[in-house]
Structure formats: C-alpha cells, structure tokens
Design an enzyme around this catalytic site. Structure first.
Site, PDB file in Angstrom:
ATOM      1  N   ASP A  13      46.883  59.728   9.574  1.00  0.00           N
ATOM      2  CA  ASP A  13      47.472  59.410   8.208  1.00  0.00           C
ATOM      3  C   ASP A  13      48.380  58.037   8.553  1.00  0.00           C
ATOM      4  OD1 ASP A  13      48.959  59.166   5.899  1.00  0.00           O
ATOM      5  OD2 ASP A  13      50.789  60.819   6.522  1.00  0.00           O
ATOM      6  N   HIS A  59      47.074  52.850   3.527  1.00  0.00           N
ATOM      7  CA  HIS A  59      48.195  52.187   4.046  1.00  0.00           C
ATOM      8  C   HIS A  59      48.079  52.245   5.765  1.00  0.00           C
ATOM      9  CE1 HIS A  59      50.008  55.931   5.511  1.00  0.00           C
ATOM     10  NE2 HIS A  59      49.602  56.633   4.324  1.00  0.00           N
ATOM     11  N   GLU A 110      43.844  59.185   1.987  1.00  0.00           N
ATOM     12  CA  GLU A 110      44.826  60.116   2.694  1.00  0.00           C
ATOM     13  C   GLU A 110      44.079  61.133   3.297  1.00  0.00           C
ATOM     14  OE1 GLU A 110      47.831  59.971   3.303  1.00  0.00           O
ATOM     15  OE2 GLU A 110      48.404  58.000   1.856  1.00  0.00           O
ATOM     16  N   ASP A 151      50.961  51.428   7.282  1.00  0.00           N
ATOM     17  CA  ASP A 151      52.504  51.746   7.753  1.00  0.00           C
ATOM     18  C   ASP A 151      52.484  53.640   8.193  1.00  0.00           C
ATOM     19  OD1 ASP A 151      52.542  52.697   5.036  1.00  0.00           O
ATOM     20  OD2 ASP A 151      54.521  53.077   5.070  1.00  0.00           O
ATOM     21  N   HIS A 200      52.115  63.378  10.852  1.00  0.00           N
ATOM     22  CA  HIS A 200      53.691  63.349  10.901  1.00  0.00           C
ATOM     23  C   HIS A 200      54.030  64.177  12.044  1.00  0.00           C
ATOM     24  CE1 HIS A 200      54.696  61.729   6.499  1.00  0.00           C
ATOM     25  NE2 HIS A 200      53.427  61.328   6.893  1.00  0.00           N
ATOM     26  N   GLU A 205      54.036  52.761   2.189  1.00  0.00           N
ATOM     27  CA  GLU A 205      53.747  53.890   1.623  1.00  0.00           C
ATOM     28  C   GLU A 205      54.569  55.331   2.164  1.00  0.00           C
ATOM     29  OE1 GLU A 205      51.814  57.865   0.638  1.00  0.00           O
ATOM     30  OE2 GLU A 205      52.185  57.078   2.481  1.00  0.00           O
ATOM     31  N   GLU A 206      54.822  55.091   3.334  1.00  0.00           N
ATOM     32  CA  GLU A 206      55.596  56.254   3.943  1.00  0.00           C
ATOM     33  C   GLU A 206      57.325  55.885   3.766  1.00  0.00           C
ATOM     34  OE1 GLU A 206      54.338  58.922   4.981  1.00  0.00           O
ATOM     35  OE2 GLU A 206      52.600  58.206   6.135  1.00  0.00           O
TER      36      GLU A 206
HETATM   37 ZN   LIG Z   1      49.421  58.805   4.154  1.00  0.00          ZN
END
Ligand SMILES: [Zn+2]
Length: 388
Positions: free
Chosen positions: A108, A75, A172, A77, A361, A143-144
């Site tokens: 990520d 992903h 991931e 995003d 994150h 995805e997020e």
């Molecule tokens: Zn991820």
C-alpha cells in the site's frame, strides 16, 4: 542504445527505503522523477498547500501527446510504522527474505507503483521508446493523511493544463488473497455526523424539574439503527449507519446532563447522494422524535462520494489481461473504505487493481516478489491491449 527497462523488485525496494510517511516526500518522488525522465517522460513536481495543513509534494508525468490516454494513479506516502522494534525486518530497509519483500508501503502502495513504472518502461522499450497514445502517472504524497493536498488538487491542476484522461488505473491493493482475485470497480461514499439532543440540566433526585436528554438520545439512536437506508443496489451492498461514540461527559453521579451527543458514520451506495442521505436521516430522526425530543444533527463536510465504473470495454480489457497473466477470473467488487478513486471518477472512468492487501497498514507489511512480477505482467498486458 535500447530504451531503459526497470526491474519492479529493485524499484519497489528502493522506494521502500524512502521514509515517506505522510506528508514527507522522503525521496520517493525524486526517485520516480529520475526513472521516468530517463525514459522520456515529461515530469512535473507540484507542491500543494493550504492554511492549517502541511504542504505536500506530488508528481505528474506523461509521455506521448496522442489519444487514447491511460493514466496510472497512486501514492508514495505511507502510514507510520508504529514501534519499529516489532518488525521482523526494519520498515524502511526494503529487505528481501525467502522471496518476500518487507517494508512499510510494500503493498500500500509503493509495490504497485513500481510495477506500473516497470510495465510502462517495458512497454515503451518494445515500441522503440514511443507509446501509440499517451501514458501518464498521477502520483501523490497525500493519500494516507487528510488527502487535501494530493490527488484532488493534482487532478484540478492537470485539467487546467489541458490534460484529458480516457481511463485510469489506481494501484490500491485490491486483491484479497492472490493477484487476480479482485478488481475494485467501485467504492461506497462516507459521511460523518453528530446527533445532538438538548434537555434541561437538573438534580438527579428531582427529575420532574429537569429534562434528561439521554432518553431522547436512546430513542433516536434506536430509530436510526433500526431503519434501513436501502436494501442494496445492483452493484453495491446496503448502505450502513454505525454509531461510533456516545458523548455526555458527565463526571458526577447526581446531575442530569443538559446535553447528550452521539457520533456516527455512514457508508453509502449509489442509491444516495450526500444531500439525499442527509434529508433521509433527518426525516427518520424527526419521525422518531415527534414533538418530544429536541434534536439537531451537525454534519461534517465530506469529499467522499461513491464511485462506480460500470461494465464495458475498459473493465473487460482489464479482466482479460488479468485472466491471461494469472489464469484467475477476478471478482468485480465495490467493498472497502474510500480511496482517491472518489476524486478521479469526476475526470474519467477509474478502477483499482494492485497487490494483495492482507498486510496493509500492519507490522511486517510485505509482498511476495513473485507477485510484483505477476502484477507487472498484468499492467504490461493491459498496456499492450489498450494501445494494441
Ligand atoms: Zn493506499
């Protein structure tokens, strides 16, 4: 003219400069489209939408028409950066300092997407631009977020076009401390519910005229927390139920409430399906309630099943590639939250291998530039062995 190659650090930096906070595309898929088209991939940009959700852009690209077909999934995003002033390097600048690349999505998982693309371009260049089988990219922008207009729909779209994947690697951030320490070969499923106890409202000084639902709530919560759901399985830790909130909403001191609720989440392993788990929880609740407590459970819809890719040639191949490049013996893990692999597993065996997850994150999300080179090396070696 020799086919183009890509530097994973330059590509990762350029991706980090795209503000692709879910559901915004931010230029990230456009960038991938240009790079992949330039190498001979057939690229599709597909937007999915449904009522009540933001439309989200996705990308599917493939080169080659033969088997075997290896799919790289990921992903572009990212989660929001929070207060940008707290970052040492701005979250969307893609700055490199002392051998470290900073930015939201560094691990990520724009970094890993860049490594997959760079490894594929290297692999193709070494073979005169043509793969021996097929390589594809299944990249989502959802995805997020709530993940309804992303991988789940892109897989269905691809299947309807006749796409068949033999194996998939999802990028991931699987590693705990160093590249090569962990492959995720499975993840637990997730299920949410609310336990609702109905009583009878009344004056707190006249409890004989009321029925306090808090008593029943405490009894049933205790029972559900005490009874194990299982004792783990060959490949997974034990399933677990956690209460996350108790909600009565009583604003006064002299009222017995009429209803009490408690929300819970279950992370479950391969001993259960959604249906068997609901049956088990409801039986445990009924046993504890007997005829005394009036209860019900409101289950939330869930698309988060567990997945597990068992031992075999594909896992062995990835382990061998990791060992060759990093010297490490990776642990095969099934821990952590859910990922898009829960959707991919319905189409082909899937495992997750990417960067080191420590800063995902977080403020100052970052990756060592050396890790990008190492991960690209692992993906390249996987491609060599897979199509060897
Ligand atoms: Zn991820």
């Amino acid at each position: 003219m020799s086919p183009p190659t890509a530097d994973p650090t330059v590509l990762a930096r350029d991706l980090l400069r795209c503000r692709s906070v879910t559901p915004a595309e931010g230029g990230a898929l456009g960038l991938l489209e240009r790079v992949l088209k330039g190498t001979g991939f057939e690229v599709h940009r597909v937007t999915f939408a449904e009522p009540g959700t933001a439309p989200v852009e996705n990308l599917y690209a493939r080169i080659g028409s033969d088997k075997p077909h290896l799919c790289f999934a990921g992903h572009t995003d990212v989660v929001p950066p929070g207060d940008e002033a707290t970052w040492t390097h701005p979250p969307f600048a893609g700055e490199i300092a002392d051998g470290t690349l900073y930015g939201r999505g560094a691990v990520d998982m724009k970094g890993a997407v860049a490594c997959m693309v760079a490894a594929s371009l290297d692999h193709l260049a070494a073979r005169g631009g043509k793969p021996k089988g097929s390589i594809s990219f299944l990249i989502t922008g959802d995805e997020e977020g709530i993940a309804v207009n992303g991988t789940i729909k892109l897989l269905k779209w691809a299947a309807e076009r006749g796409e068949r994947f033999d194996h998939c690697i999802l990028g991931e951030p699987s590693n705990a401390a160093a590249i090569g320490d962990t492959i995720k070969v499975g993840r637990r499923g997730s299920l949410n519910g609310t336990l609702v106890i109905t009583g009878k409202q009344g004056h707190v000084a006249y409890p004989q005229l009321a029925d306090n639902p808090v008593r029943g709530l405490v009894t049933l919560m205790s029972a559900l927390m005490a009874a194990p759901l299982d004792h783990g399985s060959a490949h997974f830790d034990a399933s677990n139920l956690e209460f996350t909130s108790i909600d009565i909403g009583n604003t006064v001191v002299n009222l017995i409430p009429g209803e009490a609720r408690a929300r819970f989440n279950i992370r479950f392993n391969d001993c259960h399906s959604h249906t068997s788990l609901k049956t088990l929880i409801e039986r445990q609740t009924a046993d504890a309630a007997r005829e005394r407590v009036k209860w019900r459970i409101d289950w939330e819809p869930s698309n988060a099943d567990w997945f597990f890719t068992g031992p075999g040639p594909f896992v062995d191949l990835v382990v061998a590639a990791i060992k060759e490049v990093t010297g490490a013996e990776p642990k095969l893990s099934t821990t952590g939250g859910t990922s898009d692999a829960r959707f991919i597993k319905d189409y082909c065996p899937v495992l997750e291998f990417g960067l080191v997850g420590q800063t995902m994150h977080q403020v100052d999300e970052r990756t060592a530039v050396a890790d990008l080179a190492k991960l690209t090396g692992v993906y390249r070696t996987i491609l060599e062995r897979y199509f060897g």
